[in-house]
Design a protein around this motif. Structure first.
Motif, short mmCIF file in Angstrom:
data_model
loop_
_atom_site.label_atom_id
_atom_site.label_comp_id
_atom_site.label_asym_id
_atom_site.label_seq_id
_atom_site.Cartn_x
_atom_site.Cartn_y
_atom_site.Cartn_z
N GLU A 42 30.93 -21.93 -5.80
CA GLU A 42 30.86 -20.59 -5.22
C GLU A 42 29.41 -20.11 -5.09
O GLU A 42 29.15 -19.11 -4.42
CB GLU A 42 31.69 -19.60 -6.05
CG GLU A 42 31.06 -19.18 -7.37
CD GLU A 42 31.07 -20.26 -8.44
OE1 GLU A 42 30.42 -20.05 -9.48
OE2 GLU A 42 31.72 -21.31 -8.25
N ILE A 43 28.47 -20.81 -5.73
CA ILE A 43 27.05 -20.46 -5.65
C ILE A 43 26.35 -21.35 -4.63
O ILE A 43 25.66 -20.87 -3.73
CB ILE A 43 26.36 -20.61 -7.02
CG1 ILE A 43 27.08 -19.79 -8.09
CG2 ILE A 43 24.88 -20.20 -6.93
CD1 ILE A 43 26.63 -20.09 -9.50
N VAL A 50 18.21 -20.79 -2.62
CA VAL A 50 18.16 -21.30 -3.99
C VAL A 50 16.72 -21.33 -4.50
O VAL A 50 15.77 -21.27 -3.71
CB VAL A 50 18.80 -22.70 -4.11
CG1 VAL A 50 20.29 -22.65 -3.81
CG2 VAL A 50 18.10 -23.70 -3.20
N ILE A 51 16.61 -21.45 -5.81
CA ILE A 51 15.30 -21.45 -6.47
C ILE A 51 15.03 -22.83 -7.05
O ILE A 51 15.88 -23.39 -7.77
CB ILE A 51 15.25 -20.40 -7.60
CG1 ILE A 51 15.73 -19.04 -7.11
CG2 ILE A 51 13.83 -20.31 -8.16
CD1 ILE A 51 14.96 -18.47 -5.96
N LEU A 52 13.87 -23.38 -6.74
CA LEU A 52 13.44 -24.66 -7.30
C LEU A 52 12.33 -24.44 -8.31
O LEU A 52 11.48 -23.58 -8.14
CB LEU A 52 12.92 -25.58 -6.20
CG LEU A 52 13.82 -25.86 -5.00
CD1 LEU A 52 13.11 -26.84 -4.06
CD2 LEU A 52 15.18 -26.39 -5.42
N GLY A 72 25.33 -13.97 -2.48
CA GLY A 72 25.10 -12.66 -1.89
C GLY A 72 23.75 -12.15 -2.36
O GLY A 72 22.73 -12.82 -2.22
N ASN A 73 23.76 -10.96 -2.95
CA ASN A 73 22.53 -10.39 -3.50
C ASN A 73 22.32 -10.70 -4.97
O ASN A 73 21.31 -10.30 -5.56
CB ASN A 73 22.53 -8.87 -3.30
CG ASN A 73 22.47 -8.48 -1.84
OD1 ASN A 73 21.78 -9.13 -1.05
ND2 ASN A 73 23.19 -7.43 -1.46
N LYS A 74 23.28 -11.39 -5.59
CA LYS A 74 23.21 -11.65 -7.03
C LYS A 74 22.56 -13.01 -7.28
O LYS A 74 23.03 -14.03 -6.79
CB LYS A 74 24.59 -11.62 -7.66
CG LYS A 74 24.58 -11.85 -9.17
CD LYS A 74 25.97 -11.83 -9.76
CE LYS A 74 26.58 -10.45 -9.71
NZ LYS A 74 25.82 -9.48 -10.53
N MET A 178 23.51 -14.18 -15.44
CA MET A 178 23.48 -13.23 -14.33
C MET A 178 23.56 -11.83 -14.93
O MET A 178 23.77 -11.69 -16.14
CB MET A 178 24.66 -13.48 -13.39
CG MET A 178 26.00 -13.30 -14.06
SD MET A 178 27.38 -14.12 -13.22
CE MET A 178 27.47 -15.65 -14.15
N ASP A 179 23.41 -10.80 -14.11
CA ASP A 179 23.44 -9.44 -14.63
C ASP A 179 24.61 -8.64 -14.02
O ASP A 179 25.36 -9.13 -13.19
CB ASP A 179 22.12 -8.72 -14.38
CG ASP A 179 21.78 -8.61 -12.89
OD1 ASP A 179 22.65 -8.92 -12.04
OD2 ASP A 179 20.65 -8.22 -12.57
#
Length: 230
Positions: A42-43, A50-52, A72-74, A178-179
């Protein structure tokens, strides 16, 4: 915890297996390492951001680890090595209220047939075993674990119950990577046996913690507890 290595923000293409993914970096398609054996479907959606994290180990096949992705924004961190690091940071800085009394924090200690992430000791030599589980799955602000069946996770819970029955305290902490989470619960549809074991652990006096994190592209830290619904 700050991420001191070089960070790149790129587009995700696909993930052909658990440990490899392809991304678009500087108009070039490259292979990166995924430090998470969970599904994260789902991510890691084709086209997402994405972050590397750059890794320059001598024997590495890839230059980057894929450590987080935007749903999304999360922003959700998926690096499976991060939870233990930030739990250790939280234990040493006394951020986990019930565990403040423990001044000796040791990593990777064996009890019975399991190796737990932490063994904590207070000033009276009372021992407490703590297992850490990273959580990346959420639905509408409700976090769940696991996102894939985990016999190993169930085994850890049963070992904690055995320790408790022998007078040794222990707990499991679910780190929501996550927050802005509303709650945490076991993902019974994915792994009903894990959910059963978690409820049994609670009934036998094993502590169940869930903490969310403040997450950025270059940092992650444990922030506050989240309601556990069993």
């Amino acid at each position: 915890m700050d991420i001191e290595k070089n960070i790149r923000v790129v587009k995700f293409i696909n993930r052909p297996n658990r440990f490899q993914a392809y991304v678009k970096l500087d108009n070039e398609t490259i292979m990166v390492h995924v430090p998470n054996t969970g599904r994260c479907k789902e991510i890691l959606v084709p086209g997402c951001t994405v972050i590397l994290r750059e890794e320059n180990g001598v024997n590495r096949k890839t230059k980057y680890d894929l450590i987080a992705g935007y749903k999304g924004n999360k922003l959700i961190n998926i690096d499976s090595q991060i939870p233990n690091k930030i739990v250790e940071e939280a234990l040493l800085s006394k951020k986990i209220e019930k565990l403040k009394i423990f001044n000796i924090v040791e990593r990777e200690k064996t009890y019975g047939n399991s190796r737990f992430d932490f063994r904590l000791t207070d000033d009276y030599n009372n021992i407490y075993y703590l297992e850490v589980k990273g959580v990346t799955y959420e639905e509408d602000g409700k976090a769940k674990f696991p996102d894939a069946p985990t016999e190993r996770g169930r085994k850890h819970l049963l070992e904690l119950v055995e320790a408790k029955n022998k007078g040794i305290n222990g707990g499991v902490i679910f780190v929501l990577q996550m927050d802005n989470m509303k709650s945490f619960r076991p993902y019974d549809d994915m792994d009903p046996k894990f959910g059963e074991a978690l409820r049994m652990a609670k009934e036998n006096g094993v502590d169940i913690f869930a903490y969310e994190c403040t997450v950025g592209e270059k940092f992650i830290t444990i922030s506050k507890p989240v309601d556990v619904i069993l």
